[in-house]
Design an enzyme around this catalytic site. Structure first.
Site, mmCIF file in Angstrom:
data_model
loop_
_atom_site.group_PDB
_atom_site.id
_atom_site.type_symbol
_atom_site.label_atom_id
_atom_site.label_comp_id
_atom_site.label_asym_id
_atom_site.label_seq_id
_atom_site.Cartn_x
_atom_site.Cartn_y
_atom_site.Cartn_z
ATOM 1 N N GLU A 1 0.720 -1.209 -0.018
ATOM 2 C CA GLU A 1 0.085 -0.025 -0.058
ATOM 3 C C GLU A 1 0.987 1.170 -0.117
ATOM 4 O O GLU A 1 0.518 2.143 -0.559
ATOM 5 C CB GLU A 1 -1.001 -0.004 1.261
ATOM 6 C CG GLU A 1 -2.161 -0.711 1.060
ATOM 7 C CD GLU A 1 -1.806 -2.351 1.099
ATOM 8 O OE1 GLU A 1 -2.715 -3.161 0.759
ATOM 9 O OE2 GLU A 1 -0.678 -2.769 1.698
ATOM 10 N N HIS B 1 -9.489 -5.921 10.744
ATOM 11 C CA HIS B 1 -10.157 -5.566 9.543
ATOM 12 C C HIS B 1 -11.563 -5.010 9.592
ATOM 13 O O HIS B 1 -12.533 -5.107 8.572
ATOM 14 C CB HIS B 1 -10.294 -6.758 8.676
ATOM 15 C CG HIS B 1 -8.759 -7.696 8.298
ATOM 16 N ND1 HIS B 1 -8.129 -8.246 9.212
ATOM 17 C CD2 HIS B 1 -8.280 -7.562 7.226
ATOM 18 C CE1 HIS B 1 -7.199 -8.676 8.718
ATOM 19 N NE2 HIS B 1 -7.213 -8.151 7.374
#
Length: 341
Positions: free
Chosen positions: A71, A140
């Site tokens: 990322e 998450h």
């Protein structure tokens, strides 16, 4: 089908949130060759959640780019591309992974326009699923609305239904500054009625404007993303008991449309906020503070109440998970408590 003035009223087309985002990106990719999409599995696999289905086949490797699982790397590439004049859509497979790239989002994207004295804009979109999904536990399941809404230089939008999703993604792509688009994984497959105006290639929803989803007179209920649906369910239940809730879909976290909320509170004299994120320094906390500091405070007949996710990392067990995010029953309880019923 009901006949109106001799005409047959046709049911509106049903479009899922996933299809609406895909449609919005497709139209903007077609409209402007500077727009491109990059992220993990967005191209050949059609996206981890199939949001980019068909785009790679239509636009090819140059415009729809699969990236390595890094990322920080691909967000940095996207920010650099935006500075060089392109209009990247940077997809995070989930916004939890954006923490790997938060330096690029905040320090590189959000602050550059200010630090360059207005000479260097960064027209970039960071998008992907945000907040709690189902059974994916603590790492998450976070909501990043308050995280990114805290930062000057970013615009932050949070769509609920298909109309929101298409109109906001198109406005985000056309914006000349960084926009964070917080989608919700559990909403991707949900179909909504899609008005004819939303099917237009020119359909945009202005960033910074909330929408009153249901008119009411007794209490203002403000929410964003998936919990908007819960609020409308609660309002339907309570209307059978004579309680009329005004439900506001924020659509945009930053800049916040506090004027719409204030006008509603001045009418209903009561306020609750509903969000899936944690309570401390959350979106609801900001709304309550702004109402207290502004002209609507003197119209309140009871303290404003926040309904939020539990102040814990998300548990994995389903029964604990269900008790960690706001349910319809929690909203009904908060409304009745605020109205002293």
């Amino acid at each position: 089908m009901a006949a109106v003035s001799g005409l047959v009223r046709r049911p509106l087309e049903q479009v899922t949130v996933r299809e609406a985002i895909n449609q919005g990106m497709d139209e903007e990719l077609e409209r402007d060759e500077k727009v491109f999409l990059l992220g993990e599995e967005v191209a050949q696999y059609d996206g981890a959640y199939k949001v980019s289905r068909g785009l790679w086949k239509k636009y090819g490797d140059k415009r729809i780019i699969d990236t390595p699982i890094s990322e920080m790397g691909f967000a940095g590439i996207a920010v650099g591309a935006a500075m060089a004049g392109l209009r990247p859509i940077c997809e995070f497979m989930t916004f939890n992974f954006s923490m790997q790239a938060i330096d690029q989002v905040i320090n590189s994207a959000a602050k550059t326009y200010y630090m360059s004295g207005g000479f260097q804009s960064v027209p970039i979109v960071f998008r992907g699923p945000n907040g709690a999904s189902a059974g994916v536990a603590a790492q998450h399941s976070q909501c990043f609305a308050a995280w990114y809404g805290h930062c000057p230089g970013l615009k932050v939008v949070s769509p609920w239904n298909s109309e929101d999703a298409k109109g906001l993604i198109k406005s985000a792509i056309r914006d000349n500054n960084p926009v964070v688009v917080l989608e919700n994984e559990l909403m991707y497959g949900v179909p909504f009625e899609f008005p004819s105006e939303a099917q237009s290639k020119d359909f945009l929803i202005p960033i910074g404007k909330a929408k009153i989803e249901r008119q009411g007179t007794h209490i203002t209920v403000v929410s964003h993303s998936r919990p908007v649906g819960h609020c409308l369910e609660a309002a339907t239940v309570l209307s059978k008991e004579g309680i009329e809730c005004e439900v506001i879909n924020m659509r945009t976290i930053r800049p916040m449309d506090i004027e719409t909320i204030e006008a509603s509170v001045m009418k209903t004299n009561h306020l609750i906020t509903v969000e899936g994120g944690w309570p401390q320094f959350g979106v609801g906390a900001e709304i309550c503070a702004r109402i207290m500091e502004g002209p609507a405070f003197n119209f309140l007949d009871a303290p404003a109440v926040r309904v939020t996710g539990a102040d814990v990392p998300m548990p994995y067990a389903k029964i604990l998970e269900d008790n960690s995010v706001p349910q319809v029953k929690d909203i009904i309880f908060a409304i009745k408590k605020t109205l002293n019923i």
